[in-house]
Every structure is written in C-alpha cells, then in structure tokens.
Design a protein around this motif. Sequence first.
Motif, short mmCIF file in Angstrom:
data_model
loop_
_atom_site.label_atom_id
_atom_site.label_comp_id
_atom_site.label_asym_id
_atom_site.label_seq_id
_atom_site.Cartn_x
_atom_site.Cartn_y
_atom_site.Cartn_z
N PHE A 43 0.85 -1.19 0.00
CA PHE A 43 0.00 0.00 0.00
C PHE A 43 0.89 1.24 0.00
N PRO A 44 0.67 2.14 -0.97
CA PRO A 44 1.60 3.27 -1.14
C PRO A 44 1.22 4.45 -0.25
N TRP A 45 0.87 4.18 1.00
CA TRP A 45 0.37 5.23 1.88
C TRP A 45 1.52 5.93 2.60
N GLY A 46 1.34 7.22 2.81
CA GLY A 46 2.39 7.98 3.48
C GLY A 46 2.31 9.43 3.07
N CYS A 47 3.43 10.14 3.23
CA CYS A 47 3.39 11.59 3.00
C CYS A 47 3.21 11.97 1.53
N GLU A 48 3.85 11.22 0.62
CA GLU A 48 3.65 11.54 -0.81
C GLU A 48 2.19 11.35 -1.19
N HIS A 49 1.60 10.28 -0.69
CA HIS A 49 0.19 9.99 -0.93
C HIS A 49 -0.66 11.16 -0.39
N TYR A 50 -0.27 11.65 0.76
CA TYR A 50 -1.01 12.77 1.38
C TYR A 50 -0.93 14.02 0.50
N ARG A 52 -0.55 14.17 -2.62
CA ARG A 52 -1.34 13.94 -3.83
C ARG A 52 -2.84 13.95 -3.56
N THR A 53 -3.25 13.34 -2.42
CA THR A 53 -4.68 13.07 -2.22
C THR A 53 -5.30 13.81 -1.04
N GLY A 54 -4.47 14.37 -0.16
CA GLY A 54 -5.02 15.03 1.02
C GLY A 54 -5.31 14.07 2.16
N GLU A 55 -4.95 12.79 1.98
CA GLU A 55 -5.12 11.86 3.10
C GLU A 55 -3.94 10.89 3.17
N MET A 56 -3.62 10.45 4.39
CA MET A 56 -2.48 9.55 4.58
C MET A 56 -2.81 8.14 4.09
N PRO A 58 -6.57 5.86 2.47
CA PRO A 58 -7.97 6.04 2.09
C PRO A 58 -8.91 5.82 3.28
N ALA A 59 -10.12 6.31 3.16
CA ALA A 59 -11.09 6.23 4.25
C ALA A 59 -11.35 4.78 4.68
N ASP A 60 -11.25 3.84 3.72
CA ASP A 60 -11.49 2.44 4.10
C ASP A 60 -10.18 1.67 4.37
N GLY A 61 -9.11 2.45 4.62
CA GLY A 61 -7.78 1.83 4.82
C GLY A 61 -7.75 0.83 5.96
N ILE A 62 -8.36 1.19 7.08
CA ILE A 62 -8.34 0.28 8.24
C ILE A 62 -9.11 -1.00 7.91
N ASP A 63 -10.23 -0.83 7.23
CA ASP A 63 -11.01 -2.01 6.84
C ASP A 63 -10.19 -2.91 5.90
N ASP A 89 -2.61 10.12 11.54
CA ASP A 89 -3.57 9.58 10.57
C ASP A 89 -3.14 8.24 9.97
N LEU A 90 -1.94 7.81 10.28
CA LEU A 90 -1.52 6.52 9.70
C LEU A 90 -0.98 5.59 10.80
N LEU A 91 0.24 5.84 11.25
CA LEU A 91 0.87 4.91 12.20
C LEU A 91 0.08 4.79 13.50
N LEU A 92 -0.19 5.92 14.13
CA LEU A 92 -0.88 5.88 15.43
C LEU A 92 -2.32 5.38 15.26
N ARG A 93 -2.90 5.69 14.12
CA ARG A 93 -4.26 5.23 13.83
C ARG A 93 -4.31 3.70 13.75
N ILE A 94 -3.33 3.11 13.09
CA ILE A 94 -3.31 1.64 12.98
C ILE A 94 -3.10 1.02 14.37
N ARG A 95 -2.12 1.55 15.12
CA ARG A 95 -1.88 0.99 16.46
C ARG A 95 -3.15 1.06 17.29
N HIS A 96 -3.84 2.19 17.20
CA HIS A 96 -5.03 2.39 18.02
C HIS A 96 -6.21 1.57 17.53
N ASP A 97 -6.53 1.67 16.25
CA ASP A 97 -7.75 1.04 15.75
C ASP A 97 -7.66 -0.49 15.78
N PHE A 98 -6.47 -1.03 15.69
CA PHE A 98 -6.32 -2.48 15.78
C PHE A 98 -5.98 -2.93 17.21
N ASP A 99 -6.14 -2.01 18.15
CA ASP A 99 -5.94 -2.34 19.56
C ASP A 99 -4.61 -3.07 19.78
#
Length: 355
Positions: A43-50, A52-56, A58-63, A89-99
């Motif tokens: 998944f090419p997520w990160g600052c360059e993606h941000y 380009r797209t305004g988000e770290m 996609p909205a369904d990334g966690i899913d 919006d990316l690293l801490l979000r994953i740690r948190h949302d996946f408990d």
Amino acid sequence: MKTHKVALIPGDGIGPEVIAEGIKVLDAVAAYDGGFSLEFTEFPWGCEHYLRTGEMMPADGIDTLSHFDAIFLGAVGYPGVPDHVSLRDLLLRIRHDFDEYVNVRPVRLLRGAPCPIKGVSQADVDMTFIRENSEGEYAGNGAWLYRGTSREVVIQDGVFSRYGTERVMRYAFELARSKHQSLTSISKGNALNYSMVFWDQIFDELSQEYADVETHSYLVDAASMLMVRDPARFQVVVASNLFGDILTDLGAAIAGGMGLAAGANLNPERVFPSMFEPVHGSAPDIAGRGIANPLATVWSASQLLDHLGHPQWGARLIDAIERLLVEAKTLTPDLGGTASTQRVGDAVVRLLAND
Ligand code: NAD
Ligand code: IPM
Ligand code: MN
C-alpha cells in the motif's frame, strides 16, 4: 501449504529502502522453509500519498488492512507534512484502531553489536520493553484555547484506564514469569499526581497477584540514568506510551543504535492484525542514499515470523544478524562499515543459507 497474507506499508524516507530488504529476507525464509508462503500486498500510503490526495490512507484503509494476517511497516513522516498529521492519521491510527496495545521492543545487545558504554558486556544488556501502545499520554485529547492571542492555552490530556493499564501490565508480568526474569515498572508518581499514582497503584496490586515475579519500580528520570550506568538491572520493563517511546530510543543507543532497534505492535488476542516495524523513523538526513541500516527491519521481520507461528525462523534471523555483526564485513555506515542497504540485505540472505 499455508499462506500468510502480509500488508506492506513502506511509507516515507528510508522506509521503502529498509522494507525492500525485509521482504528480500522474508522471501528467502519462505523459500528455504518450503512449508509456508508469504503473500505481500503493498500500500503506497504515506506523506507523498497525502500530498497527492489530502489523506495519509484512504477512508477504508483500516477495513482493508483488517483482512491481513500482519502488517509490515517501514517509517512514516517526512518534511512537508506536519508530523502530527502524518503520524496520527496513519501509524498511530493503525496501532489504536487495531488495539495493538502491547509494543514489544527488545533492547538486547547482540553479539558483535557496538555498545557505547565502557565495560558493558553482551549479557548486561538484555531487556524487553513492553510499552503501553493504545492510550496514556498519546490519547490525543486536549484543547487549544484563545488560539493566536496572548492568552493562548493548550491542554494535552493523558488517559489511563484501569482496563488499559492492567492488560499491558499483565502481559509484562506473564512475560517476566515465562522468562524467569524480573519486571521493572517505569513511573513518575512524584510529579504526575493522577496518571502515575494510578499506574503505581495498579502495578502494586498486580505485584501481589504475581508474587513469584521479582519487581522493581523506578522513576523515569532515575531509570534513564540507570539504564546507562547499570543496564544489567533491567530485564522485562513496562512503561507508559510516552516513557516507553523515549526510553526505547535510549535503549537503541546502548544496544547498537537506531539501525538495530526493532518493535512489534501486538494485538495479543489476535482479533486484529499486529504490526511490525523498526523503532526508527524516516531518517530524512540519509534518505535516498541507499545507506540506511536494514537490520532493525530484519529484526522486526523476525518478530513477525514468531507471530505467524515460525519461531524457529525468528531465531535464525537473529542468529544471522549476529553472525553478520561478528563478521563485520558487510555493515552500513552507522555501524562503521561502507556497505549499502541492499548489500546488507543480501548478506543476511547469504548467512541464512549457510546455517
Ligand atoms: P529518525 O529515527 O528518523 O532518525 C534519527 C537519527 O537516526 C537520524 O540521524 C537518522 O539518520 C538515524 N537513523 C534512523 N534510522 C536509521 C537506520 N535504519 N540506519 C541508519 N541511521 C538511522 O528520527 P527523526 O529524525 O526524529 O524523525 C524523522 C521523521 O520520522 C519524523 O517525521 C518523525 O516523526 C518520524 N518518525 C517515524 C517513526 C515511525 O514511523 N515509526 C518513528 C520515529 C520517527
Ligand atoms: C515510535 C515513534 C512514534 C511514537 C512517533 C513517530 C509518533 O517515535 O514509533 O517510536 O512516538 O510512537
Ligand atoms: Mn519513538
């Protein structure tokens, strides 16, 4: 044949450089083993993606990530995007949302690794940090009042729940018990009159329940001093999110540097995927030069293999890293060598073959 599905988030800066070597090594392990395979999805997520797209992500990334057996991440954060945006919006979000409430960070001086402290031997530096990874000082709540005025005030709340504190401490007690090691709690109850008094109270309660485990409790300032003066006193260590963050960079420094510090973000109940990543960041100062040390990532890959049920390969990877360090021929500049990131990855694969 069992196939493990692994999501890759190479991320920013040196992230993609070190993850490429991690994949190389994992591919070699699967090929040598022959009994399981690894299926990577990048998944090419990160600052360059941000940018380009305004988000770290996609909205369904966690899913999307929730369907994988594990996540292997390089590093997140780069100049041009504010760190509190990219990381939240990316690293801490994953740690948190996946408990992923347990962050296991070994602070172990491998054979051949340099230690900057005089007179310290390999046996003296053998710690396992258990960092609380879901709440505490990183809860992310607060307020910014009278912004931009001379009355400006900011409040950053910490959240310490009994549930959250107990579960990470229980993990640490169980680990200490199984390793026949002591457990040290890091605190600051003398100044933080709610959070750390509560932390100490729960640690005391659990110490009674785990009466067979030798326990210690140090204030975080004294602990930082003691980790340098007398690292041998620390074995399993449990710390809050922020204290664990800071002390594991100090730990990295005494165990060979950031290039050798690995971490696993675990959801021990396995309801959600766990995530494996080096402790270091995107290192903008050396990014793009092909000289980042990939060994922290290889060590994280070893934790990933442990987690996926292949502890024999986890151990063989650590052994390969140690032989590489002892051989001292193929090391990156942070360890005094002249080798490139890729050559170090190749050398690990070669050493695995000569097991
Ligand atoms: P950093 O860990 O990226 O770098 C600190 C120092 O260590 C630098 O001098 C760097 O060159 C060196 N270093 C780090 N990893 C190395 C490696 N594998 N090989 C050789 N040298 C290495 O920390 P920083 O500079 O404070 O942060 C840079 C960015 O990374 C920031 O945006 C920060 O928020 C982010 N960050 C992300 C993570 C993560 O994704 N887990 C962790 C820490 C920092
Ligand atoms: C780490 C990092 C992160 C943390 C940052 C980048 C948010 O420093 O993984 O140690 O503080 O947890
Ligand atoms: Mn950190």
